[in-house]
Design a protein around this motif. Structure first.
Motif, PDB file in Angstrom:
ATOM      1  N   ALA A   1       0.834  -1.199   0.000  1.00  0.00           N
ATOM      2  CA  ALA A   1       0.000   0.000   0.000  1.00  0.00           C
ATOM      3  C   ALA A   1       0.868   1.247   0.000  1.00  0.00           C
ATOM      4  O   ALA A   1       2.008   1.238   0.458  1.00  0.00           O
ATOM      5  N   LEU A   2       0.294   2.326  -0.515  1.00  0.00           N
ATOM      6  CA  LEU A   2       0.951   3.626  -0.562  1.00  0.00           C
ATOM      7  C   LEU A   2       0.284   4.525   0.470  1.00  0.00           C
ATOM      8  O   LEU A   2      -0.940   4.688   0.465  1.00  0.00           O
ATOM      9  N   HIS A   3       1.080   5.101   1.368  1.00  0.00           N
ATOM     10  CA  HIS A   3       0.568   5.935   2.443  1.00  0.00           C
ATOM     11  C   HIS A   3       1.104   7.356   2.272  1.00  0.00           C
ATOM     12  O   HIS A   3       2.303   7.548   2.050  1.00  0.00           O
TER      13      HIS A   3
ATOM     14  N   VAL B   1      -0.189   8.551  -8.592  1.00  0.00           N
ATOM     15  CA  VAL B   1      -0.508   7.875  -7.334  1.00  0.00           C
ATOM     16  C   VAL B   1      -1.138   6.516  -7.604  1.00  0.00           C
ATOM     17  O   VAL B   1      -0.793   5.511  -6.966  1.00  0.00           O
ATOM     18  N   ARG B   2      -2.061   6.475  -8.559  1.00  0.00           N
ATOM     19  CA  ARG B   2      -2.721   5.203  -8.886  1.00  0.00           C
ATOM     20  C   ARG B   2      -1.714   4.183  -9.384  1.00  0.00           C
ATOM     21  O   ARG B   2      -1.747   3.010  -8.983  1.00  0.00           O
ATOM     22  N   ARG B   3      -0.785   4.614 -10.217  1.00  0.00           N
ATOM     23  CA  ARG B   3       0.231   3.712 -10.744  1.00  0.00           C
ATOM     24  C   ARG B   3       1.129   3.184  -9.625  1.00  0.00           C
ATOM     25  O   ARG B   3       1.401   1.975  -9.547  1.00  0.00           O
ATOM     26  N   LEU B   4       1.571   4.063  -8.744  1.00  0.00           N
ATOM     27  CA  LEU B   4       2.433   3.654  -7.643  1.00  0.00           C
ATOM     28  C   LEU B   4       1.705   2.709  -6.692  1.00  0.00           C
ATOM     29  O   LEU B   4       2.281   1.742  -6.191  1.00  0.00           O
TER      30      LEU B   4
ATOM     31  N   ARG C   1      -7.340  10.661  -4.229  1.00  0.00           N
ATOM     32  CA  ARG C   1      -6.125   9.970  -4.632  1.00  0.00           C
ATOM     33  C   ARG C   1      -6.218   8.519  -4.155  1.00  0.00           C
ATOM     34  O   ARG C   1      -6.970   8.211  -3.235  1.00  0.00           O
ATOM     35  N   SER C   2      -5.433   7.642  -4.773  1.00  0.00           N
ATOM     36  CA  SER C   2      -5.507   6.211  -4.493  1.00  0.00           C
ATOM     37  C   SER C   2      -4.669   5.772  -3.294  1.00  0.00           C
ATOM     38  O   SER C   2      -4.396   4.585  -3.139  1.00  0.00           O
ATOM     39  N   TYR C   3      -4.247   6.707  -2.455  1.00  0.00           N
ATOM     40  CA  TYR C   3      -3.533   6.328  -1.247  1.00  0.00           C
ATOM     41  C   TYR C   3      -4.443   5.480  -0.359  1.00  0.00           C
ATOM     42  O   TYR C   3      -5.649   5.726  -0.274  1.00  0.00           O
ATOM     43  N   VAL C   4      -3.877   4.500   0.333  1.00  0.00           N
ATOM     44  CA  VAL C   4      -4.652   3.720   1.284  1.00  0.00           C
ATOM     45  C   VAL C   4      -4.933   4.557   2.531  1.00  0.00           C
ATOM     46  O   VAL C   4      -6.053   4.577   3.039  1.00  0.00           O
TER      47      VAL C   4
END
Length: 213
Positions: free
Chosen positions: A49-51, A139-142, A166-169
């Motif tokens: 996950a990306l935070h 962000v989505r790609r990462l 944004r797609s951050y968790v």
């Protein structure tokens, strides 16, 4: 013609919550080192996950917040574009098992490419990157790459008064008030945002930093 509510969702002005958090296997959760933050994030930082951590200015305590997590990594961590050159004696004082690998890349596209490559590496315990701004596509790609390779990743960005979707968790905002670091959770996995609460990072700061804070 699009429904008005759909337009708001598309613009990121409506947060789509869930009634209950999806179950995450314990091995997918990394202890934050802060019991209250663990509880607020549903058990800790999720791997894969990306935070995002938003700060009003650099050196507000963002690294102190992450120190327990970085300490727990048996593999080295990569820092992409830290705002200052890491000072290894100071980090050694904080009992990091290994010195971080750090990379400075002024070109944002190249820095994003390096970040993405790092997320795919099994030789790294975590990746921390500083960016002035990231669009939703990046962000989505990462997030997709972090999820695919089950990597633990953090992005430190400037404070945003009005955050677009944004797609951050998880998305956190840090701010000092009454000589304490306050951590607000503006987005979290499977739950509603939470107001700011104190986090005792001062115990990890050197004495001179505690006095200045």
């Amino acid at each position: 013609m699009a429904h008005p509510l759909q337009e708001l969702v598309h613009k990121g002005w409506v947060w789509q919550g869930r009634e209950a958090a999806e179950q995450i296997a314990p091995e997918q959760l990394q202890d934050t080192g802060w019991s209250d933050l663990n509880r607020r994030l549903g058990g800790g930082w999720q791997r894969g996950a990306l935070h995002e951590i938003q700060v009003r200015q650099n050196f507000q305590g963002e690294l102190a917040l992450l120190l327990p997590t970085l300490r727990a990594q048996e593999k080295p961590c990569l820092w992409v574009n830290p705002p200052a050159q890491p000072y290894w004696p100071g980090l050694a004082y904080q009992q990091l098992q290994q010195a971080p690998i750090w990379l400075h890349e002024r070109d944002t596209k190249q820095a994003l490419w390096a970040f993405e490559q790092a997320l795919q590496s099994e030789a790294l315990g975590a990746v921390v990157a500083w960016f002035a701004e990231l669009d939703s596509h990046a962000v989505r790609r990462l997030q997709q790459v972090a999820a695919k390779h089950e990597q633990l990743a953090f992005v430190i960005t400037p404070w945003q008064t009005h955050s677009e979707a944004r797609s951050y968790v998880n998305r956190l905002q840090l701010e000092w008030q009454q000589q304490q670091l306050q951590v607000a959770v503006v987005k979290r996995r499977g739950g509603w945002p939470l107001p700011a609460a104190p986090c005792g990072v001062t115990q990890l700061l050197p004495k001179r930093r505690r006095l200045s804070a």
